[in-house]
Design a protein around this motif. Sequence first.
Motif, PDB file in Angstrom:
ATOM      1  N   THR A 158      53.478  38.606  37.604  1.00  0.00           N
ATOM      2  CA  THR A 158      52.360  37.907  38.247  1.00  0.00           C
ATOM      3  C   THR A 158      52.824  36.766  39.139  1.00  0.00           C
ATOM      4  O   THR A 158      52.461  36.719  40.324  1.00  0.00           O
ATOM      5  N   ALA A 172      43.107  34.814  42.617  1.00  0.00           N
ATOM      6  CA  ALA A 172      42.617  35.912  41.775  1.00  0.00           C
ATOM      7  C   ALA A 172      43.436  36.050  40.490  1.00  0.00           C
ATOM      8  O   ALA A 172      42.898  36.427  39.449  1.00  0.00           O
ATOM      9  N   LEU A 173      44.729  35.761  40.570  1.00  0.00           N
ATOM     10  CA  LEU A 173      45.591  35.905  39.404  1.00  0.00           C
ATOM     11  C   LEU A 173      45.686  34.636  38.571  1.00  0.00           C
ATOM     12  O   LEU A 173      46.345  34.619  37.525  1.00  0.00           O
ATOM     13  N   SER A 174      45.038  33.566  39.036  1.00  0.00           N
ATOM     14  CA  SER A 174      45.083  32.309  38.296  1.00  0.00           C
ATOM     15  C   SER A 174      44.258  32.432  37.024  1.00  0.00           C
ATOM     16  O   SER A 174      43.177  33.025  37.033  1.00  0.00           O
ATOM     17  N   ILE A 208      45.318  36.147  46.510  1.00  0.00           N
ATOM     18  CA  ILE A 208      45.980  36.734  45.338  1.00  0.00           C
ATOM     19  C   ILE A 208      46.298  35.654  44.316  1.00  0.00           C
ATOM     20  O   ILE A 208      46.125  35.852  43.105  1.00  0.00           O
ATOM     21  N   GLN A 209      46.765  34.503  44.798  1.00  0.00           N
ATOM     22  CA  GLN A 209      47.070  33.398  43.892  1.00  0.00           C
ATOM     23  C   GLN A 209      45.813  32.954  43.126  1.00  0.00           C
ATOM     24  O   GLN A 209      45.849  32.729  41.916  1.00  0.00           O
ATOM     25  N   LEU A 259      41.023  42.899  40.193  1.00  0.00           N
ATOM     26  CA  LEU A 259      41.803  42.043  41.094  1.00  0.00           C
ATOM     27  C   LEU A 259      41.333  42.215  42.535  1.00  0.00           C
ATOM     28  O   LEU A 259      41.136  41.230  43.255  1.00  0.00           O
ATOM     29  N   ARG A 305      44.753  49.249  32.882  1.00  0.00           N
ATOM     30  CA  ARG A 305      45.470  48.872  34.094  1.00  0.00           C
ATOM     31  C   ARG A 305      44.643  49.169  35.339  1.00  0.00           C
ATOM     32  O   ARG A 305      44.603  48.374  36.286  1.00  0.00           O
ATOM     33  N   VAL A 338      52.653  36.697  43.391  1.00  0.00           N
ATOM     34  CA  VAL A 338      52.043  35.580  44.124  1.00  0.00           C
ATOM     35  C   VAL A 338      53.045  34.974  45.098  1.00  0.00           C
ATOM     36  O   VAL A 338      52.726  34.725  46.273  1.00  0.00           O
ATOM     37  N   HIS A 355      41.927  46.597  35.519  1.00  0.00           N
ATOM     38  CA  HIS A 355      42.468  45.308  35.953  1.00  0.00           C
ATOM     39  C   HIS A 355      42.740  45.312  37.458  1.00  0.00           C
ATOM     40  O   HIS A 355      42.483  44.328  38.154  1.00  0.00           O
ATOM     41  N   HIS A 401      36.146  35.536  36.122  1.00  0.00           N
ATOM     42  CA  HIS A 401      36.255  36.981  35.885  1.00  0.00           C
ATOM     43  C   HIS A 401      34.866  37.606  35.917  1.00  0.00           C
ATOM     44  O   HIS A 401      33.893  36.982  35.539  1.00  0.00           O
ATOM     45  N   ARG A 416      38.013  40.479  43.048  1.00  0.00           N
ATOM     46  CA  ARG A 416      38.121  39.026  43.135  1.00  0.00           C
ATOM     47  C   ARG A 416      38.682  38.603  44.493  1.00  0.00           C
ATOM     48  O   ARG A 416      38.298  37.567  45.033  1.00  0.00           O
TER      49      ARG A 416
END
Length: 292
Positions: free
Chosen positions: A209, A285-287, A282-283, A20, A13, A213, A16, A292, A23
């Motif tokens: 997630t 980076a989490l896509s 954020i959108q 995040l 975690r 977003v 991760h 990565h 990114r």
Amino acid sequence: MADDATAQPQARRRSHGRSLVHRILANPLSAIGLLLVVLAILVALFAPQIAPLDPIAMAPQNRLLPPSSAHWFGTDDNGRDILSRVIFGTRYSLVAAFGILALASLTGTIIGLAAGLIGGWLDELLMRITDMFLAFPALVLAMALTAALGPSLFNAVVATALVWWPWYARLVRGQALHLKHEAYVEAAVIAGASRLRIAWHHILRNCLTPLIVQVSLDMGYAILTLAGLSFVGLGAQPPTPEWGSMVSVGRDYFLDNWWMVTFPGLAIFATVMAFNLLGDGIQEALSPRAPH
């Protein structure tokens, strides 16, 4: 061995979380958004220490002074320091916007989970109620609810949250409908797990997630909506130093005393832009398609 098993998920975690942030910072625009958001939060937290003067203390002898070394942003029609009012306005705007999104996301998540997991007549009923709210323009409905509750910043927060929950309900319901057919959820059902446990441990965690977003993207709109309600007299009431109400008061003096509108307007613009840039970052980076 047990300690090692517990430490591994925690390490993943943390890794991760760092990934995040990296990114987000890799994108110059989202990095600027993050910097501005952090700055706005710090200003809100330390407003009493940063503001040079009391934001609501009237000083008629200083009425409508232009920007100067004594008053960097000038003074308003009651002699109050506009810089101090803009600084305290950051606190009011951020707290109110967080309140809107907390209430809307919590309400929408509960309704969306119930509709998606239980289904049947309950799903049909909840979705028809959701459609009723979505049938009206959000700002118009928020204005109507605020007028019915009575003009105040608190009522504006409640009214806006009541208008915004359907989007979160739709989002979570769609995720729940998809996730409840996953193998691990069906295995939990076979194992005898309760619906509450399935909703919390298997569905909600996997909805975080898209919820994060959505909240990050909605933060700027929440600030803008609150400023709009205050501008028409339905949000914060004088002498509360809220940006929208400051712009509303300053519009009568705009031609001769431009600073009364300009500086709170720039604060709204900068803060909304910052949250929009951060939300887009954020959108991205989490896509799943993000590198990565």
